[in-house]
Design an enzyme around this catalytic site. Sequence first.
Site: not given
Ligand code: DQA
Length: 158
Positions: A9-10, A17, A22, A73, A76, A97, A99, A106
């Site tokens: 998501p996102n 964003r 990011y 990835n 959240a 995985e 990120h 964080r």
């Molecule tokens: C994320 C880190 C997560 O905590 C966050 O909710 C994201 C992006 C990252 O790529 O740093 O949406 O996965």
Amino acid sequence: MKIVVIQGPNLNMLGVREQNIYGPMKLEDIHAQMKAFAEQNGLEIEFFQSNLEGEIVDRVQECMGDADGIIINPAAYTHTSIAIRDAISAVQIPTIEVHLSNIYQREEFRHTSLTAPVCAGQIAGMGPFGYHLAMVGMTQILNEVQMMREQQAKAQEQ
Ligand code: DQA
């Protein structure tokens, strides 16, 4: 050999964003770089992004019998989704995985990944370059899988 890249998501909002966390790069640009790497290394690659947990579970399950490696990835959902963890564990496909941010630097709720323990490895905090590192890591894993398959085939011939 085929790699499926799954984005949670996102991540469709990358480049818009929270650029301070990011960065400015869009998801489609990250995917274009991954595609170029895959082509150079003779790998098939597919991309999937969803904001819905169940759709991510479905996509992981669809990898069974179809993909040789998964780069994910879960965004959240990393910190909350037993369902995605169980799907990764169920399909028994090497999974890395990624990120973009260093989740351990964080908020405390980001320090736990429910999904990482069922993955071959985790890359965090390297920005978009982390996806390239995941491609390099996955190429190495797939080479090892290929070598093992060839050795098994030879052993059966004898
Ligand atoms: C994320 C880190 C997560 O905590 C966050 O909710 C994201 C992006 C990252 O790529 O740093 O949406 O996965």
